[in-house]
Scaffold this active site. Structure first.
Site, PDB file in Angstrom:
ATOM      1  N   CYS A 245       0.799  -1.099   0.099  1.00 15.63           N
ATOM      2  CA  CYS A 245      -0.113  -0.040  -0.096  1.00 15.63           C
ATOM      3  C   CYS A 245       0.718   1.166   0.012  1.00 15.63           C
ATOM      4  O   CYS A 245       2.032   1.125   0.315  1.00 15.63           O
ATOM      5  CB  CYS A 245      -0.552   0.057   1.136  1.00 15.63           C
ATOM      6  SG  CYS A 245      -1.820  -1.622   1.475  1.00 15.63           S
TER       7      CYS A 245
ATOM      8  N   CYS B  35      -2.906   4.935   2.561  1.00 17.44           N
ATOM      9  CA  CYS B  35      -4.039   4.092   2.394  1.00 17.44           C
ATOM     10  C   CYS B  35      -4.939   4.133   3.372  1.00 17.44           C
ATOM     11  O   CYS B  35      -4.717   4.137   4.651  1.00 17.44           O
ATOM     12  CB  CYS B  35      -3.492   2.590   2.470  1.00 17.44           C
ATOM     13  SG  CYS B  35      -4.658   1.275   2.329  1.00 17.44           S
TER      14      CYS B  35
ATOM     15  N   ARG C  68      -7.128   0.191   7.739  1.00 17.60           N
ATOM     16  CA  ARG C  68      -6.729   0.239   9.311  1.00 17.60           C
ATOM     17  C   ARG C  68      -5.205  -0.173   9.107  1.00 17.60           C
ATOM     18  O   ARG C  68      -4.882  -1.210   8.577  1.00 17.60           O
ATOM     19  CB  ARG C  68      -7.319  -0.785   9.895  1.00 17.60           C
ATOM     20  CG  ARG C  68      -7.122  -0.743  11.414  1.00 17.60           C
ATOM     21  CD  ARG C  68      -7.982  -1.647  12.300  1.00 17.60           C
ATOM     22  NE  ARG C  68      -7.893  -3.064  11.982  1.00 17.60           N
ATOM     23  CZ  ARG C  68      -8.589  -4.161  12.658  1.00 17.60           C
ATOM     24  NH1 ARG C  68      -9.299  -3.633  13.521  1.00 17.60           N
ATOM     25  NH2 ARG C  68      -8.273  -5.087  12.065  1.00 17.60           N
TER      26      ARG C  68
ATOM     27  N   ARG D  22       0.992  -8.186  -3.795  1.00 15.14           N
ATOM     28  CA  ARG D  22       0.044  -7.644  -5.009  1.00 15.14           C
ATOM     29  C   ARG D  22      -0.313  -6.154  -4.284  1.00 15.14           C
ATOM     30  O   ARG D  22      -0.319  -5.944  -3.301  1.00 15.14           O
ATOM     31  CB  ARG D  22      -1.128  -8.545  -5.079  1.00 15.14           C
ATOM     32  CG  ARG D  22      -2.319  -8.747  -3.972  1.00 15.14           C
ATOM     33  CD  ARG D  22      -3.222  -9.592  -4.342  1.00 15.14           C
ATOM     34  NE  ARG D  22      -4.167  -9.704  -3.521  1.00 15.14           N
ATOM     35  CZ  ARG D  22      -4.120 -10.156  -2.144  1.00 15.14           C
ATOM     36  NH1 ARG D  22      -3.280 -10.854  -1.805  1.00 15.14           N
ATOM     37  NH2 ARG D  22      -5.098 -10.152  -1.311  1.00 15.14           N
TER      38      ARG D  22
ATOM     39  N   CYS E 155      -2.708  -3.155  -3.339  1.00 17.28           N
ATOM     40  CA  CYS E 155      -3.882  -3.019  -2.678  1.00 17.28           C
ATOM     41  C   CYS E 155      -4.904  -2.061  -3.625  1.00 17.28           C
ATOM     42  O   CYS E 155      -4.361  -1.429  -4.329  1.00 17.28           O
ATOM     43  CB  CYS E 155      -3.765  -1.989  -1.485  1.00 17.28           C
ATOM     44  SG  CYS E 155      -5.033  -1.370  -0.665  1.00 17.28           S
TER      45      CYS E 155
ATOM     46  N   CYS F  83      -5.908   1.757  -2.127  1.00 19.90           N
ATOM     47  CA  CYS F  83      -5.021   2.881  -2.221  1.00 19.90           C
ATOM     48  C   CYS F  83      -4.437   3.006  -3.573  1.00 19.90           C
ATOM     49  O   CYS F  83      -3.676   3.988  -4.101  1.00 19.90           O
ATOM     50  CB  CYS F  83      -4.026   3.147  -1.020  1.00 19.90           C
ATOM     51  SG  CYS F  83      -2.780   1.515  -1.175  1.00 19.90           S
TER      52      CYS F  83
END
Length: 370
Positions: A54, A58, A61, A83, A85, A88
């Site tokens: 991310c 992002c 949480r 991979r 996100c 974001c």
């Protein structure tokens, strides 16, 4: 069996390990703060329990620190098996698709004689109306309706400058009637269509000059308020700047009328102590006025980056448009574009020179006591 000495050695060793500083402390702090432009530079973080990487901003949480890894770029994160996100969009692929869709919508508005409806624009882009509206505002800084108004105003200004009759220019720009233009001339052109067609002819700009701590100073004002503040160039050049905007306006010296305004500006250049409180005649597009209002909201003695300014007006991706609006500000100091700096804190372009921008900021910090 361990001896007391050996136990003590192990305890000391574990304390040393516990005291080892985390090399990614700043990056972790940026993740917790959801800071999209951290001072520690560009990076990505990965969550080992989810297999994704991310951006630091992002909205998801934040993960536990022990489940977090840091990477310099997407290539390194993908090489490690993570991979991107979907929330974001760390690779910017979805953002590029959104930007292309909004560019296409803007192009359609530019070539359409009538203003396309929100529903038509959203359907063409392939988004729900509320989602399209959010994307359009985020990327351009204005709504589709406001953007279309700016396009029509630009067409009107071009036609009037070319000498077209007002009625023809109004119709050609896409306005249904002249009343829509005359009803709110300040919102369309900053002046009536007839005045715009005449290059300010019939309008009087009063000026006053003085010497200041940063060189020659000129203030210009219409009946509505201050429309020009320039300094650091010879008086002929300053008047040339003013006349370029109002090529056919009557420019006349009025030192007594503007004495107080000149005194305030000169005092600010000498020793800034507070924001200039002058009546202003600001003429620009809806987006430009939003940027100028945000500039006036920057606290005395502080600075903001162009990215922060874009986020402040609710258009985080319109950074270049914000920079252009800053550059098109004609009332320096009263609309303090000198308080905008680069993302790294470095000084960027300034109409009156970087050296003077540096001096102004230093004086403001000193005046604030910082």
């Amino acid at each position: 069996m361990a001896t007391p000495h050996s136990v003590g050695m192990r305890d000391t060793s574990s304390l040393a390990l516990a005291a080892t500083p985390d090399p990614d402390t700043d990056r972790w702090a940026a993740v917790l703060a959801r800071d999209p432009s951290p001072e520690c530079g560009t990076f990505l973080y990965a969550v080992t329990t989810q297999g994704v990487f991310c951006r630091p901003g992002c909205p998801a949480r934040p993960p536990l620190r022990r489940n977090t890894r840091f990477f310099d770029d997407a290539t390194a994160a993908e090489a490690a098996g993570f991979r991107a996100c979907r929330r974001c969009d760390p690779k910017g692929e979805r953002a590029a698709i959104h930007a292309a869709a909004i560019r296409a919508a803007c192009d359609l508005i530019e070539v359409s004689e009538a203003v396309p409806s929100l529903a038509a624009l959203a359907d063409r882009a392939g988004y729900a109306r509320h989602h399209f509206l959010r994307l359009f505002k985020e990327i351009t800084g204005v709504t589709p309706h406001s953007y279309a108004q700016s396009v029509r105003a630009r067409r009107l200004q071009a036609a009037l400058s070319a000498g077209d009759r007002v009625a023809e220019a109004v119709a050609g720009a896409g306005y249904g009637s002249e009343s829509r233009v005359y009803g709110a001339p300040g919102q369309v052109l900053g002046m009536t269509p007839g005045t715009a067609r005449r290059g300010g002819e019939g309008e009087t700009i009063r000026t006053a000059t003085a010497d200041s701590a940063l060189g020659p100073l000129m203030v210009g004002a219409t009946e509505k308020g201050i429309c020009f503040i320039g300094f650091a160039e010879d008086f002929a050049s300053l008047e040339g700047d003013l006349r370029q905007r109002f090529p056919k306006a009557r420019v006349e010296p009025a030192p007594e009328v503007l004495a107080e305004a000149v005194r305030q500006v000169a005092a600010f250049l000498d020793e800034p102590k507070a924001a200039l409180a002058l009546p202003l005649d600001l003429r620009g597009t809806a987006f430009q006025r939003r940027v100028w209002e945000a500039l006036q909201a920057i606290p005395f003695g502080e600075t903001r980056s162009y990215g922060e300014m874009a986020r402040a007006i609710g258009a985080p991706k319109a950074i270049r448009a914000v920079a252009r609006a800053c550059a098109q500000n004609h009332v320096s100091l009263a609309v303090p574009c000198h308080r905008v700096v680069g993302a790294d804190g470095d000084l960027t372009g300034y109409r009156w020179g970087l050296a003077r921008k540096r001096v102004l900021l230093a004086k403001e910090r000193a005046g604030r006591g910082g």
